[in-house]
Design an enzyme around this catalytic site. Structure first.
Site, PDB file in Angstrom:
ATOM      1  N   HIS A   1       0.158   9.953   2.093  1.00 67.47           N
ATOM      2  CA  HIS A   1       1.250   9.767   1.133  1.00 67.47           C
ATOM      3  C   HIS A   1       2.307  10.869   1.235  1.00 67.47           C
ATOM      4  O   HIS A   1       3.323  10.800   0.553  1.00 67.47           O
ATOM      5  CB  HIS A   1       0.700   9.715  -0.291  1.00 67.47           C
TER       6      HIS A   1
ATOM      7  N   GLU B   1     -12.459   5.016  -2.925  1.00 69.98           N
ATOM      8  CA  GLU B   1     -11.390   4.804  -3.906  1.00 69.98           C
ATOM      9  C   GLU B   1     -11.161   3.336  -4.250  1.00 69.98           C
ATOM     10  O   GLU B   1     -10.087   2.954  -4.708  1.00 69.98           O
ATOM     11  CB  GLU B   1     -10.091   5.508  -3.477  1.00 69.98           C
TER      12      GLU B   1
ATOM     13  N   ASP C   1      -6.431   5.580  -7.033  1.00 72.10           N
ATOM     14  CA  ASP C   1      -6.658   4.260  -6.419  1.00 72.10           C
ATOM     15  C   ASP C   1      -7.887   3.593  -7.027  1.00 72.10           C
ATOM     16  O   ASP C   1      -7.912   2.372  -7.231  1.00 72.10           O
ATOM     17  CB  ASP C   1      -6.834   4.413  -4.898  1.00 72.10           C
TER      18      ASP C   1
HETATM   19  C1  3PY Z   1      -6.198   8.814  -5.255  1.00 75.89           C
HETATM   20  O1  3PY Z   1      -6.434   9.271  -6.374  1.00 75.89           O
HETATM   21  O2  3PY Z   1      -6.258   7.621  -4.991  1.00 75.89           O
HETATM   22  C2  3PY Z   1      -5.844   9.710  -4.172  1.00 75.89           C
HETATM   23  O3  3PY Z   1      -5.815   9.316  -3.060  1.00 75.89           O
HETATM   24  C3  3PY Z   1      -5.492  11.115  -4.527  1.00 75.89           C
HETATM   25  O4  3PY Z   1      -4.754  11.698  -3.540  1.00 75.89           O
HETATM   26 MG    MG Z   2      -5.808   7.227  -2.831  1.00 77.17          MG
END
Ligand code: 3PY
Ligand code: MG
Length: 503
Positions: free
Chosen positions: A45, A144, A170
């Site tokens: 990101h 995630e 995520d």
């Molecule tokens: C998330 O919280 O999804 C992340 O990837 C944090 O960088």
């Molecule tokens: Mg993430």
């Protein structure tokens, strides 16, 4: 070669990293100076390109350990960041054990995997690098999604995976809890931690603030994020704008009917004079000893009215409220400072008097005048606080504690008086040259300067003002590093501060 991150993890320790997204090698260098265990360069990101990443790693690698979150789980993305010199790899969005096995293949040289040898940094000492990289580099996969949580135990069991690293944002979207986390999210987080531990692996988590990092470390997470470059800029920038927020509305000073408590004091008498100059119609000058106001009220006897006011005496406050029912601007200036630490006096009398005057006295007067201000169109209420309300100055600990209470009261007043249209302003100077600060030897500002700043603040309808260089310096220091200011203030204490006077 060895990797301090691996050693720390193996010893059960926790890695505190900074997270770099802005694509700036200079920012990375500054972050490295603060001494984190590691810096994570976020290729997924963040704004990094290959060359910028290469430069940034070069700048920080002798000060901290470089780690990289790859763009994705592809062989190319993983090989590239390892070639750049990452000592830890974090791969986003890994949902299954098969994907985790593919990550290991891409991250390890044969025979463990299929990583291709090369890259400027590995080639600085290719023989040593190739022989040690498979063992040395930390490989973490990000959990995630709900699918990844369900598969966490299998993913953790994949040989070559060192860590499950949770992406809480995520994960919140995947679980349908975003923008909140909540119990469902926390249960998933804890189940991933449990799965990692059961497989003999470690678990990390992205933490957006240092306070979260501390909590997660206490729960057994072994990789947390202490600071994140974008929020290091964004939050103070937002705060600065909010702090200087100015409103608009009717003039609070010209033609005002004001009451100034403690009007015989160093700041109080100057506030009265400044109000006169700014065009206030009438000013009630409050003091415990009405005689002490003679010289002041003689300046403009038609506009300055002396009133006997002891803010710590309920009857006195009630009488003044009755006599001054036309007030539109209340200036709570009366205060008392024992100039003592916590142990210098033999009783709590000083501490109690400071609370009675500075906190409870201000509250009593504010309560008495709330309906009067409401009836008179809202108007303004000003509390004379001090910048040491934000951080205790141990030379005058009990005073600072009473002013911390007053600062909190000011915030409460602002909220509760909003609906009746009363503008509430806090005035937080540093040391001011008045009879209340005899023992303080540093630079002091003149009371006139505080009074002028107060008028300017009211004209601009500012919420809090920090008159003078000391106050604004301390306040910005607190905003940036509160612990540093706390430490600095403690240095003013004499070595024998706990010695009590003989009874
Ligand atoms: C998330 O919280 O999804 C992340 O990837 C944090 O960088
Ligand atoms: Mg993430």
């Amino acid at each position: 070669m060895s990797n301090t991150l691996k050693e720390k993890l193996a010893a059960g320790g926790c890695i505190g990293c900074h997270w770099a997204t802005l694509g700036s090698p200079s920012v990375a260098e500054v972050l490295a100076e603060s001494g984190p265990d590691c810096i994570v360069f976020d290729m997924q990101h963040g704004l990094w390109d290959r060359l910028g990443l290469e430069y940034a790693i070069g700048l920080v690698r002798h000060k901290t350990v470089p780690a990289v979150r790859s763009v994705d789980a592809s062989d190319h993305a993983i090989g590239m960041v390892l070639d750049a010199g990452a000592r830890a790899l974090i791969v986003p969005m890994v949902d299954t054990a098969d994907q985790a096995r593919a990550v290991v293949r891409a991250a390890k040289f044969p025979p463990m995997g299929g990583r291709s040898g090369g890259g400027t940094r590995p080639m600085l000492d290719a023989k040593t690098y190739m022989a040690s990289a498979n063992d040395d580099i930390v490989v973490a996969v990000m959990i995630e999604t709900a699918t990844a949580v369900a598969n966490a135990a299998e993913i953790a069991a994949v040989p070559g995976i060192d860590m499950l690293f949770i992406g809480p944002f995520d994960l919140a979207m995947s679980l349908g809890t975003f923008p909140d986390f909540g119990p469902k999210h926390e249960a998933a987080v804890q189940s991933v931690l449990g799965a990692a531990k059961a497989a003999g692996k470690t678990c990390g988590i992205f933490t957006p603030y240092a306070s979260f990092a501390v909590d997660r470390r206490a729960q057994g997470f072994q990789w947390v994020v202490l600071a994140y470059d974008q929020s290091l800029i964004q939050e103070p920038a937002k705060g600065a704008v909010k702090h200087a927020r100015m409103g608009s509305g009717p003039d609070l000073v010209k033609d005002a009917v004001a009451l100034v408590s403690g009007a015989n004091g160093g700041i109080g008498s100057e506030v009265v004079r400044a109000l006169l100059r700014a065009g206030a119609a009438r000013i009630y000058c409050g003091a415990r000893q009405i005689d002490s106001l003679r010289t002041l009220t003689a300046v403009a006897p038609d506009r300055l009215i002396p009133v006997q006011l002891d803010v710590a005496d309920a009857q006195s406050v009630a009488q003044v409220a009755k006599a001054c029912a036309d007030v539109t601007l209340l200036i709570n200036n009366a205060g008392w400072n024992s100039n003592e630490g916590l142990f210098g006096a033999n009783s709590l009398d000083n501490a109690r008097r400071e609370m009675e005057t500075n906190y409870l006295g201000t509250l009593a007067v504010s309560r008495a005048f709330q309906p009067i201000l409401a009836r008179n169109g809202g108007g303004g209420l000003v509390n004379l606080i001090t910048v040491v309300a934000h951080c205790n100055l141990p030379l005058m600990s009990t005073y600072a504690a009473s002013k911390a209470a007053l600062l909190s009261l000011t915030q409460g007043l602002r909220a509760e008086l909003r609906n009746q249209g009363t503008h509430v302003m806090g005035v937080l100077p540093g040391a001011v040259d008045t009879p209340m600060t005899p023992g303080f030897e540093g630079m002091k500002m003149r009371p006139q300067q505080v009074a002028e700043a107060l008028i300017q603040g009211l004209l601009g309808r500012v919420e809090d003002i920090y008159p003078g260089g000391m106050a604004s310096g301390v306040f910005s220091g607190i905003s940036l590093d509160a612990k540093a200011i706390e430490g600095e203030f403690s240095n003013y204490l004499p070595a024998d501060s706990t010695a009590r006077p003989k009874a």
